[in-house]
Write a protein that holds these residues in place. Structure first.
Motif, PDB file in Angstrom:
ATOM      1  N   ASP A 167       0.806  -1.398   0.156  1.00  0.00           N
ATOM      2  CA  ASP A 167       0.032  -0.003  -0.099  1.00  0.00           C
ATOM      3  C   ASP A 167       0.744   1.429  -0.201  1.00  0.00           C
ATOM      4  N   ARG A 168       2.107   1.065   0.300  1.00  0.00           N
ATOM      5  CA  ARG A 168       2.933   2.276   0.491  1.00  0.00           C
ATOM      6  C   ARG A 168       4.076   2.029  -0.301  1.00  0.00           C
ATOM      7  N   ASP A 169       4.238   1.025  -1.256  1.00  0.00           N
ATOM      8  CA  ASP A 169       5.212   0.671  -2.094  1.00  0.00           C
ATOM      9  C   ASP A 169       6.534   0.259  -1.336  1.00  0.00           C
ATOM     10  N   GLN A 170       6.203  -0.376  -0.134  1.00  0.00           N
ATOM     11  CA  GLN A 170       7.299  -0.748   0.707  1.00  0.00           C
ATOM     12  C   GLN A 170       8.009  -1.934   0.369  1.00  0.00           C
ATOM     13  N   PHE A 171       7.447  -2.880  -0.253  1.00  0.00           N
ATOM     14  CA  PHE A 171       7.803  -4.253  -0.647  1.00  0.00           C
ATOM     15  C   PHE A 171       8.799  -4.091  -2.022  1.00  0.00           C
ATOM     16  N   LEU A 172       9.962  -4.622  -1.817  1.00  0.00           N
ATOM     17  CA  LEU A 172      10.645  -4.394  -3.098  1.00  0.00           C
ATOM     18  C   LEU A 172      11.230  -5.611  -3.755  1.00  0.00           C
ATOM     19  N   LYS A 173      11.260  -5.978  -4.928  1.00  0.00           N
ATOM     20  CA  LYS A 173      11.905  -7.212  -5.543  1.00  0.00           C
ATOM     21  C   LYS A 173      13.259  -6.852  -6.457  1.00  0.00           C
ATOM     22  N   ASP A 174      14.031  -7.639  -6.717  1.00  0.00           N
ATOM     23  CA  ASP A 174      14.956  -7.528  -7.642  1.00  0.00           C
ATOM     24  C   ASP A 174      15.874  -6.507  -7.012  1.00  0.00           C
ATOM     25  N   VAL A 175      16.228  -6.552  -5.923  1.00  0.00           N
ATOM     26  CA  VAL A 175      17.202  -5.146  -5.673  1.00  0.00           C
ATOM     27  C   VAL A 175      18.493  -4.966  -5.921  1.00  0.00           C
ATOM     28  N   VAL A 176      19.039  -3.973  -6.496  1.00  0.00           N
ATOM     29  CA  VAL A 176      20.608  -3.682  -6.709  1.00  0.00           C
ATOM     30  C   VAL A 176      20.878  -2.527  -6.300  1.00  0.00           C
ATOM     31  N   ILE A 177      21.922  -2.673  -5.129  1.00  0.00           N
ATOM     32  CA  ILE A 177      22.221  -1.328  -4.589  1.00  0.00           C
ATOM     33  C   ILE A 177      23.951  -0.959  -4.955  1.00  0.00           C
ATOM     34  N   HIS A 178      24.190   0.248  -5.303  1.00  0.00           N
ATOM     35  CA  HIS A 178      25.448   0.465  -5.437  1.00  0.00           C
ATOM     36  C   HIS A 178      25.754   1.693  -4.092  1.00  0.00           C
ATOM     37  N   LYS A 179      26.647   1.108  -3.213  1.00  0.00           N
ATOM     38  CA  LYS A 179      27.062   2.030  -2.139  1.00  0.00           C
ATOM     39  C   LYS A 179      28.171   2.385  -2.188  1.00  0.00           C
ATOM     40  N   LYS A 180      28.332   3.991  -1.713  1.00  0.00           N
ATOM     41  CA  LYS A 180      29.472   4.642  -1.951  1.00  0.00           C
ATOM     42  C   LYS A 180      30.185   4.700  -0.651  1.00  0.00           C
ATOM     43  N   ASP A 181      31.546   4.590  -0.621  1.00  0.00           N
ATOM     44  CA  ASP A 181      32.276   4.672   0.753  1.00  0.00           C
ATOM     45  C   ASP A 181      33.058   5.935   0.669  1.00  0.00           C
ATOM     46  N   PRO A 182      32.776   6.748   1.781  1.00  0.00           N
ATOM     47  CA  PRO A 182      33.547   8.010   1.731  1.00  0.00           C
ATOM     48  C   PRO A 182      35.247   7.901   1.818  1.00  0.00           C
ATOM     49  N   SER A 183      35.719   6.748   2.303  1.00  0.00           N
ATOM     50  CA  SER A 183      37.021   6.658   2.294  1.00  0.00           C
ATOM     51  C   SER A 183      37.686   6.213   0.986  1.00  0.00           C
ATOM     52  N   ARG A 184      36.695   5.917  -0.075  1.00  0.00           N
ATOM     53  CA  ARG A 184      37.068   5.419  -1.285  1.00  0.00           C
ATOM     54  C   ARG A 184      36.238   6.383  -2.289  1.00  0.00           C
ATOM     55  N   PRO A 185      36.582   7.693  -2.505  1.00  0.00           N
ATOM     56  CA  PRO A 185      35.714   8.544  -3.157  1.00  0.00           C
ATOM     57  C   PRO A 185      35.730   8.283  -4.638  1.00  0.00           C
ATOM     58  N   ASN A 186      36.502   7.282  -5.357  1.00  0.00           N
ATOM     59  CA  ASN A 186      36.911   7.459  -6.645  1.00  0.00           C
ATOM     60  C   ASN A 186      35.930   6.571  -7.489  1.00  0.00           C
ATOM     61  N   GLY A 187      35.045   5.883  -6.673  1.00  0.00           N
ATOM     62  CA  GLY A 187      34.095   4.914  -7.533  1.00  0.00           C
ATOM     63  C   GLY A 187      33.160   4.390  -6.515  1.00  0.00           C
ATOM     64  N   ASN A 188      32.268   3.469  -7.115  1.00  0.00           N
ATOM     65  CA  ASN A 188      31.243   2.518  -6.565  1.00  0.00           C
ATOM     66  C   ASN A 188      31.772   1.142  -6.349  1.00  0.00           C
ATOM     67  N   PHE A 189      32.552   0.868  -5.135  1.00  0.00           N
ATOM     68  CA  PHE A 189      33.068  -0.524  -4.995  1.00  0.00           C
ATOM     69  C   PHE A 189      32.321  -1.626  -4.119  1.00  0.00           C
ATOM     70  N   THR A 190      31.273  -0.949  -3.661  1.00  0.00           N
ATOM     71  CA  THR A 190      30.415  -1.945  -2.838  1.00  0.00           C
ATOM     72  C   THR A 190      28.968  -2.150  -3.613  1.00  0.00           C
ATOM     73  N   VAL A 191      28.551  -3.458  -4.136  1.00  0.00           N
ATOM     74  CA  VAL A 191      27.425  -3.775  -4.662  1.00  0.00           C
ATOM     75  C   VAL A 191      26.615  -4.886  -3.847  1.00  0.00           C
ATOM     76  N   ILE A 192      25.373  -4.414  -3.705  1.00  0.00           N
ATOM     77  CA  ILE A 192      24.597  -5.681  -2.665  1.00  0.00           C
ATOM     78  C   ILE A 192      23.503  -5.998  -3.833  1.00  0.00           C
ATOM     79  N   ILE A 193      23.041  -7.132  -3.931  1.00  0.00           N
ATOM     80  CA  ILE A 193      22.101  -7.650  -4.856  1.00  0.00           C
ATOM     81  C   ILE A 193      21.235  -8.582  -3.751  1.00  0.00           C
ATOM     82  N   ALA A 194      19.831  -8.177  -3.845  1.00  0.00           N
ATOM     83  CA  ALA A 194      18.898  -9.187  -2.917  1.00  0.00           C
ATOM     84  C   ALA A 194      17.643  -9.473  -3.711  1.00  0.00           C
ATOM     85  N   ASP A 195      17.307 -10.581  -3.361  1.00  0.00           N
ATOM     86  CA  ASP A 195      15.688 -10.978  -4.105  1.00  0.00           C
ATOM     87  C   ASP A 195      14.733 -10.161  -3.638  1.00  0.00           C
TER      88      ASP A 195
END
Length: 483
Positions: A167-195
């Motif tokens: 009802d609030r679009d709170q449930f997600l499927k096929d999630v892909v996240i690119h997480k930035k790290d402040p200590s490594r500002p030159n790119g996205n080095f962390t990727v999280i994939i969840a069903d």
């Protein structure tokens, strides 16, 4: 103003404002239906929602105003004919043109006002509406996360989901996240994939919890040794449930009144459109010239400028030139030529798409310029379609006149839409596409006005039947002649 002119004008104005309010209400409801997903579930003040509708209303005028004039003209003049008021006027020597005089002056003034409105009010409201729409989108992170594309939340997360539900679009499927790290500002080095995933937060909290289930965590390992880094090492881990906390302070402090830098063709006045079109045209021509010169130099033809007959070099001549080099070198030369040709084809293909985008943008600006004139002329022409047609069909009220008006207006509107869509990709010239539907209605208005002022119907069926009868009668008499 004479009593007759005042009577016709007052009758027309009463119907005009009634129809305008009804149609405006219908189109505003349609707008609410279209943008309900952007307004619902965000705890917005009613004042913000009303402001959203207030800013979106002026962009409806180019649809509502011509339709209102067409419907009102059909209803009013249909009522006059149905109640034999026109017959009474004609019996006293008052023609249809004379009866339409006060309304013609009103329509001309209304058309000029519509032109000023389109040139000044609509660009301002378009900017305000788009600006408020963008600010509202930042109020709720679940609305910012769009299906099938990466959406940025805060400064550290880019999130892409395949599907949203709940009802609030709170449930997600096929999630892909690119997480930035402040200590490594030159790119996205962390990727999280969840069903699966779920957005959850407590009431009044500035923290949003993103709970991921059944996924993998990938983290690129940065090596100081360049040789080891070429192996692209990474760490991988599996999780059944993983929670990410996102700070919502920036979202909760979103200012819906904030002025953003927005620009599209509907936000410009005429004076600004002229400058923008000229700038885009010059830039477009310059890009084509520079690209053609670049391709010419890349081809290497410029190196043979001293040879006047370079275009007439035959295949045998090229083979003779190749024979100068050793066999191994010949293969290298041919491969290099093929690679250059492939690169040139790829470059031309990419530039073709780039020029197509620029052409589409330029065409949109030109159509936006002509739209301001078209609105004014459409009001005049549709009046001279509706008024004589109402006098001819002799039927007032909301029944037949409304049906006829909707059919005519949909024809007018759809022709304009198809023409503009064709103009965006360059199939039609923007000037032709913008004016096409209005120009088509022009001869119809002239013909209907002529038929109404000469007391003729839309089709003279009796005359048509008589001509058919004479034609068949003549053929029968020819067949009966003696041989």
């Amino acid at each position: 103003m004479k009593i007759l002119d005042r009577y016709i004008l007052v009758t027309y104005l009463k119907t005009f404002f009634s129809v305008f309010i009804i149609l405006m209400f219908i189109f505003v409801l349609q707008t609410i239906w279209l943008y309900i997903n952007e307004l619902a579930g965000k705890d917005l003040d009613i004042w913000i929602v009303l402001k959203f509708l207030w800013f979106v209303s002026p962009r409806l005028i180019p649809l509502v105003l011509p339709l209102t004039i067409l419907v009102t003209s059909l209803m009013v003049f249909g009522n006059f004919s149905e109640n034999y008021e026109f017959a009474a006027m004609k019996s006293t020597g008052i023609s249809l043109q004379r009866a339409m005089r006060s309304l013609t002056v009103f329509i001309l003034l209304l058309s000029f006002t519509a032109f000023l409105f389109a040139n000044n009010v609509i660009p301002w409201s378009e900017y305000k509406w788009q600006n408020l729409r963008r600010n509202i989108a930042q109020v709720s992170p679940s609305m910012v996360i769009a299906e099938g594309q990466f959406s940025q939340i805060g400064d550290d997360f880019n999130i892409k989901v395949g599907e949203k539900s709940g009802d609030r679009d709170q449930f997600l499927k096929d999630v892909v996240i690119h997480k930035k790290d402040p200590s490594r500002p030159n790119g996205n080095f962390t990727v999280i994939i969840a069903d699966n995933g779920e957005l959850a937060s407590e009431e009044g909290s500035n923290t949003l919890s993103l709970i991921l289930k059944d996924g993998n965590y990938y983290d690129d390992v940065q090596q100081k040794d360049p040789k080891k880094q070429l192996r692209q090492p990474f760490a991988k881990s599996y999780f059944e449930e993983y929670a990410i906390n996102i700070d919502l302070t920036a979202f909760n402090n979103t200012d819906v009144e904030k002025e953003n830098e927005l620009s599209n063709q509907n936000m410009y006045k005429m004076s600004e459109l002229f400058v923008e079109i000229d700038s885009l045209s010059v830039s477009y021509s310059k890009d084509i010239r520079l690209f053609s010169e670049n391709m010419y130099y890349r081809s290497g033809v410029s190196k043979f400028s001293d040879y006047t007959k370079i275009d007439s070099v035959s295949t045998d001549t090229l083979e003779t030139i190749l024979n100068i080099f050793p066999k191994k070198r010949q293969a290298e030369i041919v491969d290099m030529a093929l690679n250059n040709i492939k690169g040139t084809i790829q470059s031309v293909g990419s530039k073709k798409n780039e020029f197509k985008v620029k052409t589409k943008r330029l065409n949109k600006f030109e159509m936006a310029l002509h739209d301001k004139y078209v609105l004014a002329f459409a009001c005049i022409i549709l009046f001279f379609v509706g008024a004589p047609l109402g006098a001819i069909i002799r039927k007032g009220g909301m029944g037949l006149p409304m049906v006829v008006a909707i059919v005519l207006f949909l024809t007018y509107h759809f022709i304009g839409i198809f023409a503009k869509n064709s103009a965006e990709d360059g199939t039609l010239h923007p000037f032709i596409a913008t004016w096409l539907s209005t120009v088509i209605m022009l001869p119809l208005s002239v013909w209907l006005t002529y038929r109404a002022t000469t007391d003729q119907g839309i089709f003279d069926i009796d005359s048509f039947v008589q001509r058919i009868g004479r034609l068949f009668g003549k053929k029968a008499s020819d067949n009966e002649l003696p041989e």
